[in-house]
Design a protein around this motif. Structure first.
Motif, PDB file in Angstrom:
ATOM      1  N   LYS A   1     -29.694   0.384  -0.505  1.00 66.33           N
ATOM      2  CA  LYS A   1     -29.260  -0.855  -1.168  1.00 66.33           C
ATOM      3  C   LYS A   1     -29.713  -2.097  -0.399  1.00 66.33           C
TER       4      LYS A   1
ATOM      5  N   TRP B   1     -11.835   2.708  -8.421  1.00 71.03           N
ATOM      6  CA  TRP B   1     -12.811   1.626  -8.331  1.00 71.03           C
ATOM      7  C   TRP B   1     -13.988   1.758  -9.327  1.00 71.03           C
TER       8      TRP B   1
ATOM      9  N   PHE C   1     -20.983   1.397  -5.972  1.00 72.93           N
ATOM     10  CA  PHE C   1     -21.910   0.285  -5.735  1.00 72.93           C
ATOM     11  C   PHE C   1     -22.255  -0.422  -7.056  1.00 72.93           C
TER      12      PHE C   1
ATOM     13  N   LEU D   1     -26.963   5.400   1.422  1.00 73.79           N
ATOM     14  CA  LEU D   1     -26.750   4.476   0.296  1.00 73.79           C
ATOM     15  C   LEU D   1     -26.950   3.033   0.779  1.00 73.79           C
TER      16      LEU D   1
ATOM     17  N   GLU E   1     -20.737  13.149   4.368  1.00 76.03           N
ATOM     18  CA  GLU E   1     -20.333  11.953   3.620  1.00 76.03           C
ATOM     19  C   GLU E   1     -20.756  10.669   4.346  1.00 76.03           C
TER      20      GLU E   1
ATOM     21  N   PHE F   1     -18.448  -4.032   6.737  1.00 78.98           N
ATOM     22  CA  PHE F   1     -19.163  -2.768   6.932  1.00 78.98           C
ATOM     23  C   PHE F   1     -19.016  -2.403   8.402  1.00 78.98           C
TER      24      PHE F   1
END
Ligand code: FPP
Ligand code: MG
Length: 296
Positions: free
Chosen positions: A100, A232, A55, A96, A89, A154
């Motif tokens: 955010k 990433w 992120f 998360l 996970e 998403f």
């Protein structure tokens, strides 16, 4: 960690950006942000920490894109296939997202000042209700911003997106608002989650994997695709500049000239456009209803 960051570039990097900007800059860049778990493994930290670092890298990359003059970015933040990962996970990734998007709402003034429009593209019905609500609120408050657009894929896959578009078309035919003869590529295109965006000029996938993972399959027929070896969270501005240089070579070799982007304003003046306008109205109402629903 804010969604809008200050520049992290040093003077050499700023000079490199300036040089690359003298060539053609893509108007829309898409990212498959891959390699977060391998990064976590390498650093001996939990998987969710790899995604958190992912992120941070996303916010940094958005800032680089702004500095380069790229007005629209689409990122693959969570695939429908990712629901098959361990509960721990998936819960970690939803948590998360929750943090955010709440953070994004808390810094709404900064987003409005910077004119950033946030669109979440995907099948929202599959994600927890409280996350749906935060996403809906973020989309509603930023919907009229136009300086920069961030599309977050998403709970997304292309096959789901195309299936939902086909369902919308079938509903139109069943209700006799559309005729079978009305069905063509443009109609399907207008029913996609991504209908507001131009096709990406450049798609970047990190982590050395050479595959598309069901991302924007309809939209990338003429897109330059760049595969980077880097994980990433370790993506740098140099990797981004290398990808843009590849795009510049690609457009030069193919003599592609970036198509002029017409703003996609639909005029509901015939059978087909009236139907599409109704589909959009229903989607907007769905988002508004979610934003107003009280979550337990
Ligand atoms: C792919 O790496 C990455 C993901 C599945 C998640 C990406 C999400 C973010 C970068 C943050 C998202 C932002 C919000 C607002 C939620 P991987 O897990 O496939 O790693 P691997 O390829 O090393 O296994
Ligand atoms: Mg992966």
């Amino acid at each position: 960690m804010s969604w809008i960051r200050d520049s992290t570039l040093n003077w050499i990097q700023r000079l490199a950006v300036k040089i690359v900007k003298s060539g053609q800059i893509p108007r829309h860049v898409a990212f498959i942000m891959d390699g977060n778990r391998r990064y976590a493994n390498k650093k001996n930290v939990e998987k969710v920490e790899g995604h958190t670092q992912g992120f941070y890298k996303l916010t940094e990359t958005l800032q680089w894109c702004l500095e380069l003059g790229v007005p629209e970015v689409t990122v693959y933040a969570f695939s429908i296939e990712n629901f098959k990962r361990s509960k721990e996970e998936v819960d970690g990734l939803m948590d998360l997202a929750r943090k955010k998007f709440q953070g994004l709402l808390d810094e709404r003034d900064k987003l409005m000042e910077n004119g950033v429009c946030i669109r979440v593209v995907g099948n929202l019905s599959l994600i927890p209700e409280d996350v749906q609500k935060l996403i809906a609120e973020a989309m509603i408050i930023t919907k009229d911003n136009s300086k920069a657009v961030l599309n977050l894929a998403f709970s997304y896959t292309s096959r789901d997106e195309i299936t939902q578009a086909v369902k919308d078309v079938v509903d139109g035919v069943k209700s006799t608002e559309l005729l079978v003869e009305d069905i063509n590529e443009d109609l399907i295109n207008d029913c996609l989650y991504t209908h507001k965006s131009p096709e990406p000029d450049l798609l970047i996938r990190t982590s050395g994997e050479i595959r598309l993972s069901d991302f924007l399959l309809w939209q990338i027929t003429s897109t330059c695709i760049y595969f980077a070896e880097v994980l990433w969270p370790e993506f740098t501005v140099w990797d981004l500049l290398a990808a843009v240089l590849y795009y510049q070579r690609c457009t030069y070799d193919l003599r592609l000239v970036a198509k002029k982007v017409e703003s996609k304003h639909l005029i509901c003046n015939n059978r087909i456009t009236s139907y599409i306008c109704n589909v959009y109205k229903q989607r907007q109402m769905f988002i508004e209803n979610i934003s107003q629903t009280a979550v337990q």
